[in-house]
Design a protein around this motif. Structure first.
Motif, PDB file in Angstrom:
ATOM      1  N   UNK A 232       0.841  -1.208   0.000  1.00 21.65           N
ATOM      2  CA  UNK A 232       0.000   0.000   0.000  1.00 21.65           C
ATOM      3  C   UNK A 232       0.870   1.249   0.000  1.00 21.65           C
ATOM      4  N   UNK A 233       1.932   1.222   0.781  1.00 19.82           N
ATOM      5  CA  UNK A 233       2.774   2.414   0.924  1.00 19.82           C
ATOM      6  C   UNK A 233       3.597   2.672  -0.324  1.00 19.82           C
ATOM      7  N   UNK A 234       3.922   1.625  -1.133  1.00 21.09           N
ATOM      8  CA  UNK A 234       4.823   1.822  -2.290  1.00 21.09           C
ATOM      9  C   UNK A 234       4.294   2.872  -3.276  1.00 21.09           C
ATOM     10  N   UNK A 235       3.064   2.793  -3.864  1.00 21.00           N
ATOM     11  CA  UNK A 235       2.078   1.729  -3.789  1.00 21.00           C
ATOM     12  C   UNK A 235       2.169   0.832  -5.021  1.00 21.00           C
ATOM     13  N   UNK A 236       1.854  -0.455  -4.822  1.00 24.35           N
ATOM     14  CA  UNK A 236       1.810  -1.410  -5.916  1.00 24.35           C
ATOM     15  C   UNK A 236       0.405  -1.453  -6.513  1.00 24.35           C
ATOM     16  N   UNK A 237       0.327  -1.710  -7.793  1.00 25.01           N
ATOM     17  CA  UNK A 237      -0.959  -1.960  -8.443  1.00 25.01           C
ATOM     18  C   UNK A 237      -1.564  -3.229  -7.827  1.00 25.01           C
ATOM     19  N   UNK A 238      -2.853  -3.278  -7.475  1.00 20.36           N
ATOM     20  CA  UNK A 238      -3.901  -2.272  -7.671  1.00 20.36           C
ATOM     21  C   UNK A 238      -4.199  -1.459  -6.412  1.00 20.36           C
ATOM     22  N   UNK A 239      -3.213  -1.328  -5.517  1.00 15.65           N
ATOM     23  CA  UNK A 239      -3.407  -0.603  -4.263  1.00 15.65           C
ATOM     24  C   UNK A 239      -2.941   0.849  -4.372  1.00 15.65           C
ATOM     25  N   UNK A 240      -2.869   1.351  -5.583  1.00 17.26           N
ATOM     26  CA  UNK A 240      -2.233   2.639  -5.861  1.00 17.26           C
ATOM     27  C   UNK A 240      -3.197   3.814  -5.893  1.00 17.26           C
ATOM     28  N   UNK A 241      -4.498   3.563  -5.779  1.00 15.13           N
ATOM     29  CA  UNK A 241      -5.461   4.619  -6.139  1.00 15.13           C
ATOM     30  C   UNK A 241      -5.409   5.840  -5.229  1.00 15.13           C
ATOM     31  N   UNK A 242      -4.843   5.697  -4.028  1.00 12.84           N
ATOM     32  CA  UNK A 242      -4.753   6.866  -3.139  1.00 12.84           C
ATOM     33  C   UNK A 242      -3.677   7.841  -3.588  1.00 12.84           C
ATOM     34  N   UNK A 243      -2.668   7.342  -4.322  1.00 14.77           N
ATOM     35  CA  UNK A 243      -1.487   8.161  -4.594  1.00 14.77           C
ATOM     36  C   UNK A 243      -1.763   9.344  -5.525  1.00 14.77           C
ATOM     37  N   UNK A 244      -2.407   9.163  -6.681  1.00 12.46           N
ATOM     38  CA  UNK A 244      -2.636  10.341  -7.542  1.00 12.46           C
ATOM     39  C   UNK A 244      -3.432  11.432  -6.845  1.00 12.46           C
ATOM     40  N   UNK A 245      -4.450  11.035  -6.062  1.00 14.01           N
ATOM     41  CA  UNK A 245      -5.234  12.051  -5.341  1.00 14.01           C
ATOM     42  C   UNK A 245      -4.369  12.803  -4.338  1.00 14.01           C
ATOM     43  N   UNK A 246      -3.555  12.055  -3.584  1.00 12.00           N
ATOM     44  CA  UNK A 246      -2.709  12.702  -2.577  1.00 12.00           C
ATOM     45  C   UNK A 246      -1.706  13.641  -3.224  1.00 12.00           C
ATOM     46  N   UNK A 247      -1.092  13.214  -4.322  1.00 12.29           N
ATOM     47  CA  UNK A 247      -0.096  14.049  -4.990  1.00 12.29           C
ATOM     48  C   UNK A 247      -0.715  15.315  -5.563  1.00 12.29           C
ATOM     49  N   UNK A 248      -1.837  15.154  -6.258  1.00  9.56           N
ATOM     50  CA  UNK A 248      -2.436  16.300  -6.936  1.00  9.56           C
ATOM     51  C   UNK A 248      -2.943  17.329  -5.934  1.00  9.56           C
ATOM     52  N   UNK A 249      -3.483  16.873  -4.814  1.00  7.74           N
ATOM     53  CA  UNK A 249      -4.064  17.784  -3.841  1.00  7.74           C
ATOM     54  C   UNK A 249      -3.026  18.367  -2.873  1.00  7.74           C
ATOM     55  N   UNK A 250      -1.914  17.684  -2.667  1.00  7.46           N
ATOM     56  CA  UNK A 250      -0.908  18.144  -1.699  1.00  7.46           C
ATOM     57  C   UNK A 250      -0.230  19.418  -2.188  1.00  7.46           C
ATOM     58  N   UNK A 251       0.230  20.270  -1.264  1.00  6.05           N
ATOM     59  CA  UNK A 251       1.079  21.396  -1.677  1.00  6.05           C
ATOM     60  C   UNK A 251       2.392  20.864  -2.228  1.00  6.05           C
ATOM     61  N   UNK A 252       3.144  21.712  -2.891  1.00  7.35           N
ATOM     62  CA  UNK A 252       4.375  21.258  -3.539  1.00  7.35           C
ATOM     63  C   UNK A 252       5.309  20.556  -2.571  1.00  7.35           C
ATOM     64  N   UNK A 253       5.525  21.140  -1.381  1.00  4.77           N
ATOM     65  CA  UNK A 253       6.415  20.515  -0.408  1.00  4.77           C
ATOM     66  C   UNK A 253       5.941  19.138   0.002  1.00  4.77           C
ATOM     67  N   UNK A 254       4.629  18.977   0.187  1.00  5.44           N
ATOM     68  CA  UNK A 254       4.092  17.673   0.536  1.00  5.44           C
ATOM     69  C   UNK A 254       4.301  16.654  -0.561  1.00  5.44           C
ATOM     70  N   UNK A 255       4.126  17.064  -1.821  1.00  6.34           N
ATOM     71  CA  UNK A 255       4.349  16.147  -2.940  1.00  6.34           C
ATOM     72  C   UNK A 255       5.803  15.713  -3.032  1.00  6.34           C
TER      73      UNK A 255
END
Length: 545
Positions: A232-255
């Motif tokens: 989940x933390x890597x994330x590996x397929x198909x457990x990856x769906x949280x990552x694009x949302x987190x990246x897109x919504x996070x501020x630059x430093x968080x990303x």
């Protein structure tokens, strides 16, 4: 530098001390400078770890520059504060401390409100991540692993984009479910290892756990809960769906922190715990993990190619690139494993740089859609140059850092007797081609072509602060591309120790299982009644007087 007492603990906890200090400050400028000073001093101290680490000292003797304190739980529990560095953790610690001041500088003008909370959480997050990479006690590792959730949740949820709450909650739920399952595995493993090799005392010491040959029946479900949490933390397929949302919504430093080092907690966990503690099951399922990793490589690249949002494209590229890392780990060869370790660092540098540059564009135009740009090479030539270098590094161009890791991974995977499928590895190589396609497509749409928008024509190029924070990343891309030897030499002995440990423990468990099976197959002797005694009489002659 090498003689500083408790150096590892200083590197871990100095950012937390800086976070506490920022809570007593009021002016935004004082808070920013305190955060920058704290992270800079932490990085300088971490150089002492790199200089003081001696790769010729056997990893079997324990981590170097270690700090141990066993007095924080009652007697009867072998749980301790045990931190140090070895070849698996050293470069990741250096990457974490390097990104610290870079992220602070990138947030200098991006964060316009609630400075105290943001920088305090950022510093606390650095402590959590560094603690994960330096912990040699499994329960301590879990505490730091969970600690990273809190600051990242608030960084995304408060300073993120429009869908920040959804992304933050999704990030926490995914990670929390996996880590709670891992906690169950840690507790079971601690008691079982204590009974087997630690005189009945519960233990979570990594070196003590290595002495315990876990039976196959137990290895299966323990490997499952640990691997699920880390996947989940890597994330590996198909457990990856949280990552694009987190990246897109996070501020630059968080990303940058998320892509640069937080995701590496997953691959590091697989390498540190899943492979050596559960070697039989890990090798049995190596083919499955290779298939999942290659699906992630190709899937991440194809989805990245159709993105319109530049930040979303870079986010999906992380899924693809970290698939290479997982493939290298489960190849069980020296070349592939070293390639995976160096690729963790390479991905942190190149993808971190991409997120920084996309963030700089967003600060200027407040849009991440590639169609809103075009022809920027004319107005911002310095930013364009740095973006092209970062893209080529991420695509694996020879002479830049990305090539070294991917080449070693593919080379070692072709030699792997565990995966043993050249056709499968050939599919993995397509990820390199696809990466060049979607990354160069992004560069063309954003920086080349006709300059039509007046806002793009008037865009300001990088200022001194922005250029300065990019310089270390760009320099390291070339250094690791042309001269990776010093970094690989630091990791080589620990890699060999880990592979030897895997083989020895796998063989020991197989012998143990064979002996148990042979004992079970032996026929049980049937008791028989003793033979009846024969009547034996002896004639004794009489003697007359």
């Amino acid at each position: 530098m090498m003689n500083i007492p408790y150096l590892t603990s200083l590197v871990v906890f100095l950012p937390a001390a800086g976070a506490l200090l920022t809570l007593f400050l009021r002016r935004a400028s004082a808070i920013r400078w305190t955060a920058l000073a704290t992270t800079t001093v932490t990085f300088v101290l971490s150089i002492g770890l790199f200089v003081g680490y001696d790769p010729s000292v056997s990893t079997a003797l324990g981590p170097q520059l270690a700090d141990v304190w066993a007095g924080w739980l009652p007697d009867g529990y072998d749980v301790k504060y045990f931190v140090g560095v070895d070849g698996l953790s050293l470069l990741l610690v250096m990457l974490t401390t390097l990104l610290g001041p870079i992220v602070v500088l990138s947030s200098w003008t991006y964060i316009g409100e609630k400075h105290k909370g943001y920088y305090a959480l950022l510093l606390l997050l650095q402590t959590g991540i560094t603690g994960v990479f330096t912990s040699f006690d499994l329960l301590l590792f879990y505490i730091f692993f969970e600690l990273t959730l809190i600051p990242m949740y608030f960084i995304i949820g408060i300073w993120g984009g429009k869908e920040r709450i959804y992304a933050a909650v999704k990030f926490v739920i995914y990670t929390l479910v996996g880590s709670l399952l891992m906690l169950v595995g840690i507790l079971y493993l601690g008691y079982a290892a204590g009974d087997a090799v630690n005189n009945g005392v519960f233990t979570t010491d990594w070196y003590t756990l290595l002495e315990y040959n876990i039976p196959l029946a137990v290895q299966g479900w323990l490997f499952a809960v640990f691997a699920f949490s880390f996947a989940i933390k890597v994330p590996l397929f198909p457990l990856h769906t949280w990552l694009p949302d987190a990246h897109v919504q996070a501020p630059t430093g968080g990303s940058v922190i998320l892509a640069g080092v937080l995701l590496k907690m997953g691959t590091y966990g697989l390498l540190r715990f899943c492979l050596p503690l559960f070697p039989n099951v890990a090798q049995s399922y190596a083919g499955l993990f290779a298939v999942i990793a290659i699906i992630g490589i190709i899937y991440g690249a194809l989805v990245a190619r159709v993105q319109d949002d530049a930040k979303s494209l870079v986010a999906y590229s992380s899924i693809s690139h970290l698939g290479f890392v997982v493939l290298g780990l489960f190849a069980f060869t020296t070349e592939a494993m070293q390639g995976a370790m160096i690729q963790m660092v390479n991905h942190g540098l190149s993808t971190g740089a991409l997120f920084l540059l996309v963030g700089m564009l967003y600060e200027r135009r407040h849009t991440r859609l590639m169609d809103d740009y075009g022809g920027l090479a004319t107005s911002v030539p310095v930013l364009t140059t740095l973006m092209v270098i970062s893209v080529l590094a991420s695509a694996g161009l020879p002479g830049l850092n990305g090539f070294v890791g991917e080449f070693l991974i593919l080379l070692g995977s072709f030699k792997s007797t565990v995966i043993d499928s050249p056709v499968l590895i050939a599919f993995a190589t397509t990820g390199v081609i696809l990466a060049a396609m979607y990354l160069l497509h992004m560069v063309y749409r954003t920086f080349f072509g006709e300059l039509t928008d007046a806002a793009n024509a008037q865009m300001a190029d990088l200022n001194a602060r922005e250029f300065g924070l990019m310089v270390p990343l760009i320099v390291l891309m070339f250094v690791l591309g042309f001269y990776p030897g010093p970094f690989l030499r630091q990791t080589a002995p620990t890699t060999e120790f880990l592979l030897e440990t895997v083989e020895e423990k796998r063989a020991a468990v197989e012998r143990m299982e064979n002996e148990a099976a042979a004992t079970a197959d032996e026929p049980t002797p049937v008791p028989t009644a003793p033979p009846e005694a024969e009547d034996v009489s002896i004639d004794v002659p009489s003697i007359s007087p």
